[in-house]
Design an enzyme around this catalytic site. Structure first.
Site, mmCIF file in Angstrom:
data_model
loop_
_atom_site.group_PDB
_atom_site.id
_atom_site.type_symbol
_atom_site.label_atom_id
_atom_site.label_comp_id
_atom_site.label_asym_id
_atom_site.label_seq_id
_atom_site.Cartn_x
_atom_site.Cartn_y
_atom_site.Cartn_z
ATOM 1 C CB SER A 1 -0.860 -0.062 1.254
ATOM 2 O OG SER A 1 -1.218 1.215 1.664
ATOM 3 C CB SER A 2 0.379 4.689 -1.221
ATOM 4 O OG SER A 2 -0.839 4.955 -0.578
ATOM 5 C CB CYS A 3 0.062 3.615 4.330
ATOM 6 S SG CYS A 3 0.048 1.854 4.617
ATOM 7 C CE1 TYR B 1 -3.013 -3.117 6.216
ATOM 8 C CE2 TYR B 1 -2.174 -1.147 5.148
ATOM 9 C CZ TYR B 1 -2.846 -2.348 5.082
ATOM 10 O OH TYR B 1 -3.344 -2.783 3.880
ATOM 11 C CE LYS C 1 -0.621 -4.610 3.362
ATOM 12 N NZ LYS C 1 -0.968 -5.891 2.722
ATOM 13 C CG HIS D 1 -10.492 3.575 1.673
ATOM 14 N ND1 HIS D 1 -10.348 2.265 1.280
ATOM 15 C CD2 HIS D 1 -9.652 3.736 2.721
ATOM 16 C CE1 HIS D 1 -9.459 1.664 2.063
ATOM 17 N NE2 HIS D 1 -9.025 2.532 2.938
HETATM 18 N N1 LIG Z 1 -8.583 -0.924 -1.020
HETATM 19 C C1 LIG Z 1 -7.622 -0.047 -1.241
HETATM 20 O O1 LIG Z 1 -7.876 1.156 -1.498
HETATM 21 C C2 LIG Z 1 -6.193 -0.483 -1.224
HETATM 22 C C3 LIG Z 1 -5.240 0.489 -1.487
HETATM 23 C C4 LIG Z 1 -3.917 0.125 -1.461
HETATM 24 C C5 LIG Z 1 -3.576 -1.175 -1.158
HETATM 25 N N2 LIG Z 1 -4.501 -2.112 -0.917
HETATM 26 C C6 LIG Z 1 -4.034 -3.467 -0.584
HETATM 27 O O2 LIG Z 1 -4.638 -4.476 -1.349
HETATM 28 C C7 LIG Z 1 -4.757 -5.662 -0.554
HETATM 29 C C8 LIG Z 1 -6.190 -6.145 -0.565
HETATM 30 O O3 LIG Z 1 -7.031 -5.101 -0.086
HETATM 31 P P1 LIG Z 1 -8.611 -5.105 -0.307
HETATM 32 O O4 LIG Z 1 -9.018 -3.698 -0.417
HETATM 33 O O5 LIG Z 1 -8.966 -6.075 -1.368
HETATM 34 O O6 LIG Z 1 -9.072 -5.644 1.120
HETATM 35 P P2 LIG Z 1 -10.393 -6.460 1.506
HETATM 36 O O7 LIG Z 1 -11.477 -6.154 0.532
HETATM 37 O O8 LIG Z 1 -10.618 -6.228 2.954
HETATM 38 O O9 LIG Z 1 -9.956 -7.971 1.265
HETATM 39 C C9 LIG Z 1 -9.024 -8.618 2.094
HETATM 40 C C10 LIG Z 1 -9.324 -10.101 2.068
HETATM 41 O O10 LIG Z 1 -8.403 -10.777 2.932
HETATM 42 C C11 LIG Z 1 -9.137 -11.730 3.696
HETATM 43 N N3 LIG Z 1 -8.492 -11.988 4.986
HETATM 44 C C12 LIG Z 1 -8.263 -11.104 5.981
HETATM 45 N N4 LIG Z 1 -7.699 -11.720 7.040
HETATM 46 C C13 LIG Z 1 -7.583 -13.032 6.693
HETATM 47 C C14 LIG Z 1 -7.076 -14.175 7.359
HETATM 48 N N5 LIG Z 1 -6.578 -14.097 8.618
HETATM 49 N N6 LIG Z 1 -7.108 -15.356 6.719
HETATM 50 C C15 LIG Z 1 -7.627 -15.447 5.464
HETATM 51 N N7 LIG Z 1 -8.106 -14.396 4.773
HETATM 52 C C16 LIG Z 1 -8.084 -13.200 5.389
HETATM 53 C C17 LIG Z 1 -10.487 -11.093 3.887
HETATM 54 O O11 LIG Z 1 -11.443 -12.050 4.227
HETATM 55 P P3 LIG Z 1 -12.578 -11.677 5.324
HETATM 56 O O12 LIG Z 1 -13.220 -10.421 4.805
HETATM 57 O O13 LIG Z 1 -13.471 -12.860 5.312
HETATM 58 O O14 LIG Z 1 -11.835 -11.459 6.614
HETATM 59 C C18 LIG Z 1 -10.733 -10.447 2.529
HETATM 60 O O15 LIG Z 1 -11.289 -11.352 1.619
HETATM 61 C C19 LIG Z 1 -4.267 -5.290 0.845
HETATM 62 O O16 LIG Z 1 -2.953 -5.727 0.994
HETATM 63 C C20 LIG Z 1 -4.301 -3.783 0.846
HETATM 64 O O17 LIG Z 1 -3.305 -3.233 1.647
HETATM 65 C C21 LIG Z 1 -5.827 -1.802 -0.940
#
Ligand SMILES: NC(=O)c1ccc[n+]([C@@H]2O[C@H](COP(=O)([O-])OP(=O)(O)OC[C@H]3O[C@@H](n4cnc5c(N)ncnc54)[C@H](OP(=O)(O)O)[C@@H]3O)[C@@H](O)[C@H]2O)c1
Length: 325
Positions: free
Chosen positions: A110-112, A139, A143, A186
């Site tokens: 992530s950008s953070c 967090y 990362k 967000h």
């Molecule tokens: N969204 C953004 O704007 C953004 C920006 C920059 C980077 N990212 C990065 O992209 C990645 C994915 O983000 P996202 O937005 O897709 O997040 P998300 O929608 O919350 O998805 C995360 C997934 O991980 C699963 N998970 C969490 N804890 C777990 C565990 N202990 N065991 C198995 N599965 C687990 C969750 O399942 P449950 O929901 O069932 O717990 C969910 O399906 C992250 O690394 C994040 O930092 C996202």
């Protein structure tokens, strides 16, 4: 006949993981060559369970899109959970991947990870040059550790075992599967909800926090998925030409930022809200600008495709289908 690698998408029901699934399937990757487990089926913080899963499934490639993710409030309230769970998930998956012969893995950060006062646009080499934003430091540290895990396995096992683990750092993402929680979402999903509610309730105006002047970058999640597959698919010689063994991550952004007021106006147009938009200048603005430098990714042959207005339309359709009351 094309040989399709067996791919494990960790976090396949999340916003990014589900976009990676869509991308793989739309580009002809057979369903039976993709392995998934829900959180309920496999808790990635459980080392023994993760080891057993890799030993049984023996995937060829891994997209690590599972993470404990949240906004400022959640990060501030549960810092122990954010650092512990993310460190455990990364460590368990990366080490089990290595022990079971996985040569290609993509870690999503992530950008953070960049310092609070990093020069804008933020280049990859800004990593570890300054103090992090305190609200999500735990967090961000997890990362950063994920990037360093990938680099360390490459450095120790790259030659001997063909290990080639890469990292991508997305900017702010939006699109189908986003979190529209009223208090914990967000910028874009929060604005979609606010303007949608204003429209259906015939509100006389909508007020956004701050001056509306801070600049932010937004990337449509399907673009992020395409960039992830692109980076994963690059020949090793190309990837290593543009990265360094201890500075190997790649920023993923669209390269353009917009003001918060401009985003609010674009969301209002998408939703069909026609009333006035006010700014509440008593509320804090946050950092004036946050933009990734995506030169490295562009040089590697990838550019964002989906314009904000187009992405917002699909995001709003997704909101209406799944979340609107
Ligand atoms: N969204 C953004 O704007 C953004 C920006 C920059 C980077 N990212 C990065 O992209 C990645 C994915 O983000 P996202 O937005 O897709 O997040 P998300 O929608 O919350 O998805 C995360 C997934 O991980 C699963 N998970 C969490 N804890 C777990 C565990 N202990 N065991 C198995 N599965 C687990 C969750 O399942 P449950 O929901 O069932 O717990 C969910 O399906 C992250 O690394 C994040 O930092 C996202």
């Amino acid at each position: 006949m094309t040989h399709h690698p067996k791919i494990y998408v960790a976090g396949h029901r999340g916003m990014v993981g589900s976009a990676i699934m869509r991308h793989l399937l739309a580009n002809g990757h057979p369903t039976e060559r993709i392995v998934t487990r829900t959180h309920a089926e496999l808790d990635l913080t459980n080392q023994a369970a993760v080891s057993a899963f890799f030993a049984a499934e023996k995937p060829d490639q891994v997209y690590l899109a599972a993470a404990k993710v949240g906004g400022i409030h959640a990060n501030n309230t549960y810092p122990a959970e954010f650092i512990y769970q993310n460190l455990m998930m990364e460590t368990n998956v990366i080490d089990a991947a290595f022990r079971n012969g996985v040569q290609k893995l993509l870690f999503l950060g992530s950008s953070c990870i960049y310092p609070k006062l990093a020069e804008q646009p933020m280049r990859e080499d800004a990593l570890l040059t300054g103090t992090l934003e305190p609200s999500n430091e735990p967090y961000a540290i997890a990362k950063i550790a994920g990037i360093k895990l990938c680099e360390s396995y490459n450095r120790q096992y790259g030659q001997s075992h063909g290990v080639d683990y890469r990292s991508v750092m997305p900017t702010n993402l939006y699109g189908p599967g986003d979190n529209y929680h009223p208090e914990n979402s967000h910028v874009i999903p929060a604005l979609i909800r606010r303007f949608h509610e204003a429209k259906v309730n015939n509100a006389s105006s909508v007020t956004i926090w701050g001056t509306g002047t801070p600049r932010r970058e937004f990337l449509y999640v399907d673009d992020m998925a395409a960039a992830s597959v692109h980076v994963m698919s690059l020949p090793q010689s190309t990837y290593s030409r543009y990265t360094q063994p201890m500075l190997s991550h790649i920023n993923v952004g669209c390269g353009e930022d917009v003001t918060i007021l401009e985003v609010a106006q674009a969301v209002a147009r998408t939703v069909g809200y026609t009333g006035p938009i006010h700014t509440d200048t008593a509320k804090p603005d946050g950092t004036p600008r946050k933009l990734m430098d995506s030169t490295r990714l562009n040089a590697l042959g990838w550019q964002a495709q989906v314009r904000l207005e187009v992405g917002l339309k699909t995001a709003y359709e997704d909101f209406l289908t799944h979340y609107a009351t």
